[in-house]
Every structure is written in C-alpha cells, then in structure tokens.
Design a protein around this motif. Sequence first.
Motif, mmCIF file in Angstrom:
data_model
loop_
_atom_site.group_PDB
_atom_site.id
_atom_site.type_symbol
_atom_site.label_atom_id
_atom_site.label_comp_id
_atom_site.label_asym_id
_atom_site.label_seq_id
_atom_site.Cartn_x
_atom_site.Cartn_y
_atom_site.Cartn_z
ATOM 1 N N PHE A 1 0.780 -0.993 0.106
ATOM 2 C CA PHE A 1 0.055 -0.004 0.244
ATOM 3 C C PHE A 1 1.069 1.333 0.073
ATOM 4 O O PHE A 1 1.651 1.385 1.051
ATOM 5 N N ILE B 1 -4.987 6.135 1.134
ATOM 6 C CA ILE B 1 -5.653 4.925 0.546
ATOM 7 C C ILE B 1 -6.760 4.462 1.456
ATOM 8 O O ILE B 1 -6.582 4.413 2.648
ATOM 9 N N VAL C 1 -1.019 -1.036 -4.292
ATOM 10 C CA VAL C 1 -2.118 -0.036 -4.307
ATOM 11 C C VAL C 1 -1.480 1.329 -4.133
ATOM 12 O O VAL C 1 -0.866 1.523 -3.340
ATOM 13 N N THR D 1 -6.230 6.028 -4.030
ATOM 14 C CA THR D 1 -7.136 5.035 -4.548
ATOM 15 C C THR D 1 -8.041 4.616 -3.123
ATOM 16 O O THR D 1 -7.767 4.735 -2.140
ATOM 17 N N ILE E 1 -10.932 1.515 -2.490
ATOM 18 C CA ILE E 1 -11.187 0.075 -2.942
ATOM 19 C C ILE E 1 -12.522 -0.156 -2.148
ATOM 20 O O ILE E 1 -12.458 -0.369 -0.596
ATOM 21 N N VAL F 1 -3.083 -1.202 -8.738
ATOM 22 C CA VAL F 1 -4.331 -0.784 -8.405
ATOM 23 C C VAL F 1 -3.979 0.994 -8.446
ATOM 24 O O VAL F 1 -3.639 1.514 -7.667
#
Length: 191
Positions: free
Chosen positions: A59, A91, A105, A109, A111, A123
């Motif tokens: 991440f 994130i 990731v 972003t 999710i 991602v």
Amino acid sequence: MFSITRIAKRLFRKMLTLKAVQMADNVDLGRKTVLNVGSEVRGDVKIGNFCAIGRHVTFQGRNHDTNTASVQDILYQDILNVTPADQVESILVGNDVWIGNRVTVLPGTTIGDGAVIGAGAVVSHDVEPFEIVGGVPAEHLGWRFPSHVRNQLMEIRWWEWDERRIHKNKHFFTLDLSDFPEDKSLYDYIN
C-alpha cells in the motif's frame, strides 16, 4: 522423541522464511483483518473489517516529491540536512475485501466493500464495491454478485455486526449469492 538438533534446524528454517509486515505513518487496520507476511503499508491508509490481504502486498500511500530538483531522499537527508517533502495521498480499503498476493495499491485510491483484487495487480484508480479487478493497471474483470445482491449487502453491512450476531447468522454466510433470485430478499435469511 525429537532431538535438539532437529528442533533447532526446524526453528532456524522457520526463522529464515518469516518476513515481517512493515507499517509506517498513519495506518488503521479494521477488526479481524489479516495482513499477510511481506506486506508493506505506508502513508495514510485505512483498511476495513474482515479483509484478507495476501502476501507481499504494498500500500504505497506516499511517494517521492517529483516537483523538486531531486527525487532522492538521501540527498535531502544526508547532504542538505532537511526532511524531504513526500507526496501523501490517502488509501481507503473497504470491508470484506480480498487482495491477492503481490498487489500494489497506489496513492489516492479507494477500494470498495467486498471487492476482489487479483494477484499481481497494480491498483491505480478506484474500485467499486464487489467489483473484481486484475492486471497492470488493474481493470474491471467482473462482479462478485448481481446488482440486486450488491445493493442488499451494502444495506445489510454485516461487517459492522458483532461476533455474536455473525455466529447467530451462520446460515446467511453459507448461502451461494452468485445466482441469488431477484424476487427474494437477503433479509429473509438474517436473524
């Protein structure tokens, strides 16, 4: 009976294969979320409840500042004696998300709840609730459930239940929701 040598060899082998999870900055892990070995979480990262995070997942909530003369932190720290200004973007990972091994990731972003990220994906954009994505960059591959099921699950929000209620609704968690009839309600299966 085990000999001391055999036990020592087994322990040594296990020590060589264990790798820690690295977390830095502002990381918030939800209830019963599993973050597997070799993973790294950096930056402002929030991961919801009941997520399954594979091995060696990154991440990357912070990046080098690309707006300055150099991107190398060592130049700023060791030569200029200043703290480099990293670019930090949050994130957010929802609840009941499955992220496969070796996923990256990127900053900024989100999710959604119930999403599935295929192994090795990068991602770089938001992922919708219950969406299945994979690839580099991650692209839409499908949906876990039909829209009427996704909508009901978002209303039910079972991941906020306490363990007693989850256990009480064991049958609900064993239903095959992939072809759940549109004329039925998931609420009929919840106590």
